[in-house]
Design an enzyme around this catalytic site. Structure first.
Site, short mmCIF file in Angstrom:
data_model
loop_
_atom_site.label_atom_id
_atom_site.label_comp_id
_atom_site.label_asym_id
_atom_site.label_seq_id
_atom_site.Cartn_x
_atom_site.Cartn_y
_atom_site.Cartn_z
N ARG A 49 1.03 -0.88 0.13
CA ARG A 49 0.20 0.16 -0.13
C ARG A 49 0.90 1.53 0.06
O ARG A 49 0.78 2.65 -0.53
CB ARG A 49 -0.69 -0.47 1.22
CG ARG A 49 -2.13 -0.96 0.96
CD ARG A 49 -2.93 -1.18 2.34
NE ARG A 49 -2.64 -1.03 3.99
CZ ARG A 49 -2.51 -2.04 4.00
NH1 ARG A 49 -2.73 -3.16 3.13
NH2 ARG A 49 -1.68 -2.19 5.13
N LYS A 95 -11.87 14.93 5.83
CA LYS A 95 -13.15 14.52 5.15
C LYS A 95 -13.57 13.30 5.92
O LYS A 95 -13.17 12.76 6.29
CB LYS A 95 -12.59 14.10 3.61
CG LYS A 95 -13.68 13.47 1.98
CD LYS A 95 -13.90 11.88 1.95
CE LYS A 95 -13.89 11.18 2.46
NZ LYS A 95 -13.90 9.96 1.48
N GLU A 121 -19.06 15.21 2.72
CA GLU A 121 -19.90 14.04 1.93
C GLU A 121 -20.95 13.84 1.81
O GLU A 121 -20.39 12.53 3.10
CB GLU A 121 -18.29 13.11 1.19
CG GLU A 121 -18.43 12.35 0.45
CD GLU A 121 -17.69 11.56 0.05
OE1 GLU A 121 -17.91 10.10 -0.84
OE2 GLU A 121 -16.60 11.70 0.70
N LYS A 180 -18.84 17.59 -0.47
CA LYS A 180 -18.67 16.66 -1.95
C LYS A 180 -19.96 15.05 -1.77
O LYS A 180 -19.58 14.97 -1.59
CB LYS A 180 -17.11 15.74 -1.37
CG LYS A 180 -16.76 14.85 -2.31
CD LYS A 180 -15.99 14.33 -1.50
CE LYS A 180 -15.05 12.65 -2.79
NZ LYS A 180 -13.80 12.43 -2.34
#
Length: 340
Positions: free
Chosen positions: A46, A136, A177, A219
């Site tokens: 990753r 976020k 979001e 978003k």
């Protein structure tokens, strides 16, 4: 809270024709995508994948910001530079995903609530020290028989607002979001109805919690028919439905709207964003940008396949997809660009 700084950062996140890259897949999600194409699933793989992204030559020409996860913001590039600093060096603002994922909501079958408020104030303070300048949080809204319920919408909206207030207290711009999912056979019109209801509820809570609208980014999903809907609307119809929904719900004080791709293909997400910007250029109070994940990364991940030898080709594909979305912000994207 420094209102001026928050506003400046929020405007910088959607400035010009650039957008945001969501490279904030959780560990289970990243591993799932790696497994699907035969890439080993471990921390080093990753890290190497995100190293490929962050060090892609020219990426800063298309992006204003990139959303990281807890694992990534603590990691470094192969050259020993923390990812947040590597992004800043090429003009990309580093951000951080801070929610703990959507879980089944008690007493609300088939609906979810996003968790992660516990200890968030302390985590945000740490992320600021690690270089993050925005954050976020994603809420998930499902369309189905009798859902979304008012209880689900109200709960998720309140949590989004509490998260946003904590972010601004810490000096971070919150990306809010609320995603209405594409799953199902609902029509575009039903998606528009639910998205409008969701956004009205979210902004009511943001105002109630004294969130500075000038210091946040929205978003949202695009207004699209469900993946199983027999009628798939044209890009122009989707552009009109989406923008009309936003005009009815999003205050002019918000600096920008950065769409999620939500499972759309890269080409389709770009085409729909381009249609919006072409049809409404100069007529909107906020910029229409992008905050895509798979819609930018997917070709690069497939090419990379966990092999160092494939990094240059994968980076080229990544930068190309980002540039396609710059064209979409200008209203100038065409499918022919995919062959360049």
């Amino acid at each position: 809270m420094d209102a001026r700084q928050l506003n400046e950062t929020a405007k910088a996140m959607v400035a010009g024709d650039k957008g945001l890259l969501a490279m904030d897949e959780s560990t289970p999600t990243a591993n799932k995508r790696f497994a699907a194409i035969g890439i080993p699933q471990n921390e080093e793989t990753r890290r190497a994948y995100r190293d490929m992204i962050v060090t892609a030559p020219g990426l800063g020409d298309s992006l204003n910001g990139a959303i990281l996860v807890d694992e990534t913001i603590r990691q470094q590039t192969r050259a020993g530079v923390p990812f947040a600093k590597a992004l800043e060096k090429v003009g990309i603002i580093p951000g951080i995903k801070v929610d703990a994922g959507a879980k089944p909501m008690a007493a609300h079958p088939n609906e979810k609530i996003t968790q992660g408020l516990d200890g968030l104030r302390e985590r945000l303070a740490e992320y600021v020290k690690l270089g993050a300048r925005f954050a976020k949080w994603r809420a998930v809204i499902t369309i189905g028989d009798g859902i979304p319920s008012e209880g689900c919408l109200e709960a998720n909206a309140l949590i989004l607002a509490l998260y946003a207030a904590l972010c601004q207290e810490a000096g971070l711009v919150p990306i809010v979001e609320p995603e209405v999912l594409m799953d199902g056979d609902h029509t575009m019109e039903r998606c528009a109805e639910v998205t409008e209801q969701t956004l009205h509820t979210v902004f009511a809570q943001l105002v109630a919690q004294r969130v500075l609208l000038e210091g946040m980014i929205l978003k949202p999903n695009m207004v699209v028919p469900g993946l199983k809907c027999p009628r798939q609307n044209s890009n122009e119809e989707i552009a009109d439905a989406t923008v009309h929904c936003l005009l009815r719900t999003v205050p002019a004080a918000v600096p920008g709207v950065a769409f999620l791709s939500g499972g759309q293909s890269g080409e389709l997400a770009s085409a729909r964003l381009s249609a919006m910007n072409a049809r409404f250029k100069g007529r909107l109070p906020w910029g229409l940008a992008f905050s895509f994940a798979r819609a930018i990364q997917e070709p690069a991940m497939t090419i990379w396949h966990g092999e160092d030898a494939n990094v240059p080709a994968a980076q080229k594909a990544l930068v190309h997809r980002a540039r396609c979305n710059v064209a979409a912000r200008r209203g100038e994207y065409s499918p022919a660009m995919e062959k360049q």
